[in-house]
Design a protein around this motif. Structure first.
Motif, PDB file in Angstrom:
ATOM      1  N   MET A   9      35.226  48.133  37.440  1.00  0.00           N
ATOM      2  CA  MET A   9      34.174  48.699  35.243  1.00  0.00           C
ATOM      3  C   MET A   9      35.072  49.843  35.012  1.00  0.00           C
ATOM      4  N   LEU A  10      34.691  50.529  33.627  1.00  0.00           N
ATOM      5  CA  LEU A  10      35.168  51.615  33.476  1.00  0.00           C
ATOM      6  C   LEU A  10      34.539  51.924  33.918  1.00  0.00           C
ATOM      7  N   ARG A  11      34.658  53.432  34.551  1.00  0.00           N
ATOM      8  CA  ARG A  11      34.248  54.778  34.944  1.00  0.00           C
ATOM      9  C   ARG A  11      32.491  54.978  35.240  1.00  0.00           C
ATOM     10  N   LEU A  12      31.933  54.300  36.073  1.00  0.00           N
ATOM     11  CA  LEU A  12      30.832  53.951  35.818  1.00  0.00           C
ATOM     12  C   LEU A  12      30.004  55.817  35.832  1.00  0.00           C
ATOM     13  N   ILE A  13      28.925  55.732  34.697  1.00  0.00           N
ATOM     14  CA  ILE A  13      28.054  56.622  34.221  1.00  0.00           C
ATOM     15  C   ILE A  13      27.166  57.126  35.148  1.00  0.00           C
ATOM     16  N   ALA A  14      26.653  56.672  36.514  1.00  0.00           N
ATOM     17  CA  ALA A  14      26.228  57.283  37.826  1.00  0.00           C
ATOM     18  C   ALA A  14      26.950  57.668  37.936  1.00  0.00           C
ATOM     19  N   ALA A  15      28.288  57.460  38.981  1.00  0.00           N
ATOM     20  CA  ALA A  15      29.721  58.607  39.040  1.00  0.00           C
ATOM     21  C   ALA A  15      29.461  59.798  38.346  1.00  0.00           C
ATOM     22  N   SER A  16      29.554  59.749  37.172  1.00  0.00           N
ATOM     23  CA  SER A  16      30.189  60.746  36.411  1.00  0.00           C
ATOM     24  C   SER A  16      27.977  61.521  36.438  1.00  0.00           C
ATOM     25  N   LEU A  17      27.395  60.804  36.508  1.00  0.00           N
ATOM     26  CA  LEU A  17      26.112  61.898  36.611  1.00  0.00           C
ATOM     27  C   LEU A  17      26.162  62.618  37.789  1.00  0.00           C
ATOM     28  N   ALA A  26      47.158  47.114  40.062  1.00  0.00           N
ATOM     29  CA  ALA A  26      48.440  46.434  41.037  1.00  0.00           C
ATOM     30  C   ALA A  26      46.999  46.118  42.137  1.00  0.00           C
ATOM     31  N   GLU A  27      46.921  46.854  42.529  1.00  0.00           N
ATOM     32  CA  GLU A  27      46.196  45.839  43.718  1.00  0.00           C
ATOM     33  C   GLU A  27      45.266  45.165  43.002  1.00  0.00           C
ATOM     34  N   ARG A  28      44.985  45.069  41.922  1.00  0.00           N
ATOM     35  CA  ARG A  28      43.478  44.411  41.481  1.00  0.00           C
ATOM     36  C   ARG A  28      45.052  42.057  41.153  1.00  0.00           C
ATOM     37  N   PHE A  29      45.678  42.629  40.408  1.00  0.00           N
ATOM     38  CA  PHE A  29      46.132  42.360  40.283  1.00  0.00           C
ATOM     39  C   PHE A  29      47.125  41.256  41.718  1.00  0.00           C
ATOM     40  N   GLN A  36      45.721  32.754  33.893  1.00  0.00           N
ATOM     41  CA  GLN A  36      44.539  32.184  34.228  1.00  0.00           C
ATOM     42  C   GLN A  36      43.561  33.731  34.418  1.00  0.00           C
ATOM     43  N   ILE A  37      44.318  34.348  34.391  1.00  0.00           N
ATOM     44  CA  ILE A  37      43.637  36.131  34.559  1.00  0.00           C
ATOM     45  C   ILE A  37      44.423  36.870  33.037  1.00  0.00           C
ATOM     46  N   THR A  38      45.441  35.954  32.896  1.00  0.00           N
ATOM     47  CA  THR A  38      45.546  36.443  31.242  1.00  0.00           C
ATOM     48  C   THR A  38      44.560  35.504  29.860  1.00  0.00           C
ATOM     49  N   GLN A  39      43.802  34.081  30.383  1.00  0.00           N
ATOM     50  CA  GLN A  39      42.604  33.762  29.659  1.00  0.00           C
ATOM     51  C   GLN A  39      41.566  35.148  30.110  1.00  0.00           C
ATOM     52  N   THR A  40      41.479  35.378  31.423  1.00  0.00           N
ATOM     53  CA  THR A  40      39.760  36.066  31.325  1.00  0.00           C
ATOM     54  C   THR A  40      40.617  37.164  32.080  1.00  0.00           C
ATOM     55  N   PRO A  41      41.551  37.852  31.530  1.00  0.00           N
ATOM     56  CA  PRO A  41      41.533  39.252  31.977  1.00  0.00           C
ATOM     57  C   PRO A  41      40.313  40.273  31.806  1.00  0.00           C
ATOM     58  N   THR A  42      38.913  39.806  31.981  1.00  0.00           N
ATOM     59  CA  THR A  42      37.890  40.463  32.099  1.00  0.00           C
ATOM     60  C   THR A  42      37.115  40.575  33.989  1.00  0.00           C
ATOM     61  N   VAL A  43      37.871  39.651  34.530  1.00  0.00           N
ATOM     62  CA  VAL A  43      38.727  39.343  36.156  1.00  0.00           C
ATOM     63  C   VAL A  43      38.279  40.552  36.506  1.00  0.00           C
ATOM     64  N   LEU A  44      39.514  41.213  36.091  1.00  0.00           N
ATOM     65  CA  LEU A  44      40.383  42.664  36.883  1.00  0.00           C
ATOM     66  C   LEU A  44      39.458  43.520  36.684  1.00  0.00           C
ATOM     67  N   ILE A 100      35.036  42.259  45.665  1.00  0.00           N
ATOM     68  CA  ILE A 100      34.140  41.460  45.346  1.00  0.00           C
ATOM     69  C   ILE A 100      35.095  40.431  44.731  1.00  0.00           C
ATOM     70  N   VAL A 101      35.317  40.351  44.703  1.00  0.00           N
ATOM     71  CA  VAL A 101      35.942  38.954  43.464  1.00  0.00           C
ATOM     72  C   VAL A 101      36.534  38.217  44.888  1.00  0.00           C
ATOM     73  N   ASN A 102      36.549  38.784  45.727  1.00  0.00           N
ATOM     74  CA  ASN A 102      37.518  37.705  47.232  1.00  0.00           C
ATOM     75  C   ASN A 102      35.877  37.119  47.947  1.00  0.00           C
ATOM     76  N   TYR A 103      34.836  37.649  47.609  1.00  0.00           N
ATOM     77  CA  TYR A 103      33.327  37.575  48.469  1.00  0.00           C
ATOM     78  C   TYR A 103      33.078  36.535  46.748  1.00  0.00           C
ATOM     79  N   ARG A 104      33.013  36.053  45.699  1.00  0.00           N
ATOM     80  CA  ARG A 104      32.750  35.105  45.050  1.00  0.00           C
ATOM     81  C   ARG A 104      33.949  34.394  45.378  1.00  0.00           C
ATOM     82  N   ILE A 105      34.661  34.373  44.818  1.00  0.00           N
ATOM     83  CA  ILE A 105      35.907  32.903  45.838  1.00  0.00           C
ATOM     84  C   ILE A 105      35.258  32.508  46.631  1.00  0.00           C
ATOM     85  N   GLN A 106      35.495  33.664  47.964  1.00  0.00           N
ATOM     86  CA  GLN A 106      34.952  32.463  48.659  1.00  0.00           C
ATOM     87  C   GLN A 106      33.164  31.737  48.833  1.00  0.00           C
TER      88      GLN A 106
END
Length: 375
Positions: A1-9, A290-293, A305-313, A319-325
């Motif tokens: 996600m974008l830099r979390l506002i909570a982290a910014s706080l 690079a790490e997420r790709f 698939q990534i270009t069709q649903t880029p929000t997965v980035l 999180i992605v690996n956990y959900r895939i499993q």
């Protein structure tokens, strides 16, 4: 996600050096702890060891108003445990003069619906409430200014809590950035009738946008225009990025766009479509992308698939690996199915996962099967 506002706080917490802003000129620093302060905190069940470890200098100040702070909070409906948590997190509160605290309460109650809600805000953002009296005039003027923009009181309260610096500075600085945002919105084709709602939503989602120089906004929009984004697309990006476009810069965006295009192997037109689907890609540095790709490709997910649903980035690799499993355990193969099921918050994923499970477990009706009847 974008830099979390909570982290910014966290950056808004006052990590004051030797003499924090809340320390009054008449306060004195002693080499030994103020026993009245220590005893009062003990009586309130405050974690003294935590205070000593993180902000031990507070215990050496005199005078202090521990019991007065507790009485003020209690009078607003705060329970003992809540008071203890507030003072453990922000012990500087005990250095605030009682008159100063009462003035702050009146100021906040001018926009806060009730004292119960104010206590909740103080619990989350104590540094925003227990502030120097030297800022009160600016706070009052900024409240009046945002009310003149017809902003919802809850939005103003949220701004005061999460981005207190914007209320401590002269109102003219906030007015300059607000006008820059309004001007950009209109120049990009925004509807003037909807501008108040647009501005209110943007400030609610990213209160820190006010702290940025207007010139940064202009430079970033010009850069994106040069990259081929249309006027309507720029307005969409400005809104989708929740004002975070002000936290970018042309050099970082240029590197990110070049890396993304080289990695995906797409044209500039295709890259713009990807950015419009997932504006957050603009925000991530090359190392994170690079790490997420790489993680997605190791899971067998194709670049198409990534270009069709880029929000997965927007999701971390963990999180992605956990959900895939979890999906794999239910027989869903992300290598051949849609990646949409991976997207969203934890709640979104659980809902999608539950629907997927329900579809798999619901028995299919066979129209030619014999009906069961009584013997």
């Amino acid at each position: 996600m974008l830099r979390l506002i909570a982290a910014s706080l966290c950056l808004r917490c006052q990590r004051a050096p030797s003499l924090p802003f809340s320390l009054r000129p008449c306060a004195t620093l002693s080499s030994v702890e103020n026993q009245q302060t220590v005893e009062a905190l003990y009586d309130l069940s405050v974690d003294i060891q935590k205070v000593r470890k993180l902000k031990g200098w507070v215990l050496h100040q005199s005078p202090s108003y521990t019991r007065e702070v507790a009485d003020l909070l209690k009078g607003m409906g705060a329970s003992g445990p809540i008071i203890a948590r507030i003072l453990a997190i922000h012990p500087e509160a005990v250095l605030c003069d009682p008159q100063q605290m009462h003035a702050q309460r009146e100021l906040w109650m001018s926009v806060c619906p009730n004292q119960k809600e104010l206590v909740g805000i103080i619990e989350k953002f104590p540094a925003s409430f227990f502030t120097s009296s030297s800022y009160h005039d600016n706070q009052r003027n900024n409240i009046a200014y945002f009310q003149s923009l017809n902003l919802n009181k809850r939005i103003i309260t949220k701004l005061m809590a999460s981005a207190p610096q914007s209320f401590r500075r002269p109102v003219e600085q906030n007015d300059e950035m607000v006008h820059a945002l309004q001007r950009a919105y209109l120049e990009l084709g925004g509807d003037e009738a909807n501008m108040k709602i647009w501005l209110q939503k943007l400030l609610s989602q990213n209160p820190f946008v006010l702290l940025k120089p207007p010139e940064v906004l202009r430079q970033n929009l010009l850069f994106l225009r040069d990259k081929g984004f249309s006027t309507a697309e720029l307005l969409r990006l400005l809104s989708s990025l929740r004002g975070f476009v002000t936290e970018l810069n042309p050099d970082s965006m240029r590197r990110t766009l070049t890396f993304s295009q080289d990695t995906i192997g797409c044209s500039e037109t295709e890259l713009r479509d990807i950015i419009l689907k997932c504006p957050a890609v603009l925000y991530y540095p090359e190392s994170i992308l690079a790490e997420r790709f790489d993680s997605l490709r190791r899971a067998g997910i194709s670049m198409s698939q990534i270009t069709q649903t880029p929000t997965v980035l927007e999701l971390t690799s963990q999180i992605v690996n956990y959900r895939i499993q979890r999906l794999k355990a239910r027989g869903y193969d992300v290598r051949t199915g849609s990646l949409e099921v991976l997207n969203g918050t934890k709640k979104d994923f659980e809902m999608s996962f539950g629907k997927l499970q329900l579809r798999r477990e619901r028995p299919l009706f066979n129209p030619v099967a014999p009906l069961k009847g009584d013997d």
